[in-house]
Design an enzyme around this catalytic site. Structure first.
Site, short mmCIF file in Angstrom:
data_model
loop_
_atom_site.label_atom_id
_atom_site.label_comp_id
_atom_site.label_asym_id
_atom_site.label_seq_id
_atom_site.Cartn_x
_atom_site.Cartn_y
_atom_site.Cartn_z
NE ARG A 54 -10.30 7.85 -2.05
CZ ARG A 54 -11.58 8.09 -1.99
NH1 ARG A 54 -12.15 8.91 -2.84
NH2 ARG A 54 -12.33 7.53 -1.05
NE ARG A 112 -4.05 -1.84 2.31
CZ ARG A 112 -4.51 -2.29 3.48
NH1 ARG A 112 -4.14 -1.71 4.61
NH2 ARG A 112 -5.33 -3.32 3.53
CE1 TYR A 119 -12.91 -6.92 2.37
CE2 TYR A 119 -11.17 -8.28 1.42
CZ TYR A 119 -11.57 -7.25 2.24
OH TYR A 119 -10.65 -6.52 2.93
CG ASP A 145 -9.33 -2.60 -3.79
OD1 ASP A 145 -10.15 -3.55 -3.64
OD2 ASP A 145 -8.85 -1.98 -2.83
NE ARG A 198 -6.15 3.67 3.40
CZ ARG A 198 -6.62 2.78 4.26
NH1 ARG A 198 -7.82 2.95 4.78
NH2 ARG A 198 -5.91 1.72 4.59
#
Length: 363
Positions: A43, A30, A159, A81, A34
């Site tokens: 974003r 990652r 998921y 993703d 973020r």
């Protein structure tokens, strides 16, 4: 085929395949995301999956950490993703700020499998990932290799049934215990797409790929061997076979099964070149079990990046000393970097990996 610039830094590829390295290479799961203010600015303007589906945006975001930490990272990982595969199967997936992924209509009963597309053309459904990889590979100008990735079948199945994150995976586990035949049917369906998707990523320009079995540790050893390992094995072997049949060279493959410490030996025998470890695995144990047959990757606790510069430096030195620095080791965190990490703490981590790695290699 594509005409890509020559690679200037092949440390990661050498380490992944057991060749000697001047120091241990480093990248971060990652790493494009973020915790970076430049990503958060993107974003503010674009939805998460819009960035994934827009090659120009995915390329820009993938390069953000490479540019910020110029010369310190030994790989880029394409911004995408794992949940693009359920989307390709026809499921709606939302990324909700502060919460994470959400499936408005998860799979509840085996009859819901009929809602999934019978056949998935990865070029049609996931071609935007391939375009992003090709564009990014060219934009990197050979600075570092580009990593492609997928989610493993069990993790994606979980998921799709849970409808998002879960602390117990009780709904997904109900399926494997109550509907084992239907579970295997779904796992095989995901596996078939995963193989095509990885082959497509490699053809588009990915130079190394990682399979994320993020929820592997939620399974018992027996259930892991039944509902995860066979499909992980299929992916490694079928991807390499397909590339060979297409007259293309294989690329290194990494398996990351978080929490599945009991499966390290099995994972080292099914066709992957590298095993990524979470922070609960002792380096000495992993080296003993794998017997130098496979490269190890990891495994600093991501929370260590909150510990201050001295703690980061001490932990990196300890980790490099334990794993070794000049062969069969890739430095990484034991899971993805957390969104509240100070980017300068990441810089300390990366700089220390370089300086200590070079120092230990001289001794």
């Amino acid at each position: 085929m594509h005409d890509f610039p020559p690679l200037k830094n092949d440390l990661l590829l050498r380490a992944a395949t057991g060749q000697p390295t001047e120091r241990a290479p480093v990248w971060i799961m990652r790493q494009a995301g973020r915790y970076l203010p430049e990503f958060n600015k993107e974003r503010e303007k674009h939805d998460f999956f819009t960035i994934c589906r827009t090659p120009e945006l995915a390329t820009r975001v993938t390069l953000q950490p490479i540019n910020r930490y110029d010369g310190l990272l030994d790989a880029a990982i394409i911004f995408s993703d794992i949940l693009v595969v359920p989307q390709a199967l026809g499921m709606v997936v939302e990324m909700i700020p502060g919460k994470g992924p959400n499936f408005p209509e998860p799979l509840v009963l085996p009859e819901d499998l009929k809602k999934l597309k019978e056949v998935v053309d990865v070029n049609k459904e996931l071609g935007y990932v391939f375009d992003a990889i090709t564009m990014t590979r060219k934009a990197l100008e050979g600075r570092v290799p580009l990593i492609g990735f997928i989610g493993a079948p069990w993790t994606l199945m979980a998921y799709m049934i849970e409808g998002g994150g879960s602390s117990s995976l009780s709904k997904a586990k109900t399926w494997i215990f109550k509907y084992p035949a239907d579970s295997h049917k779904l796992l095989q369906k995901i596996t078939d797409i995963a193989v095509d998707f990885l082959v497509g990523q490699i053809k588009a320009g990915a130079q190394i790929v990682q399979v994320f079995e993020s929820w592997g540790g939620e399974l018992s050893p027996h259930d892991f061997n039944t509902f995860s390992l066979p499909y992980l094995k299929q992916i490694a072997q079928r991807v390499k076979k397909q590339l060979s049949q297409d007259g293309l060279p294989s690329v290194p493959m990494i398996i990351f099964a978080k929490g599945s410490w009991y499966a390290i030996e099995s994972l080292s025998e099914i066709g992957y070149d590298t095993i990524s470890l979470d922070w609960t695995v002792d380096p000495a144990y992993a080296k003993l079990i794998t017997k130098d047959r496979i490269t190890l990757q990891g495994n600093m606790d991501p929370c260590m990046l909150f510990g201050g510069d001295d703690a980061i430096r001490a932990t990196v030195r300890k980790m490099l000393t334990a794993f070794g620095t000049n062969r069969r080791y890739i430095v990484n965190l034991g899971h993805g970097i957390l969104p509240t990490v100070d980017p300068e703490a990441t810089r300390v981590f990366l700089e220390t990996v370089h300086s200590v790695g070079l120092e230990l290699n001289k001794n």
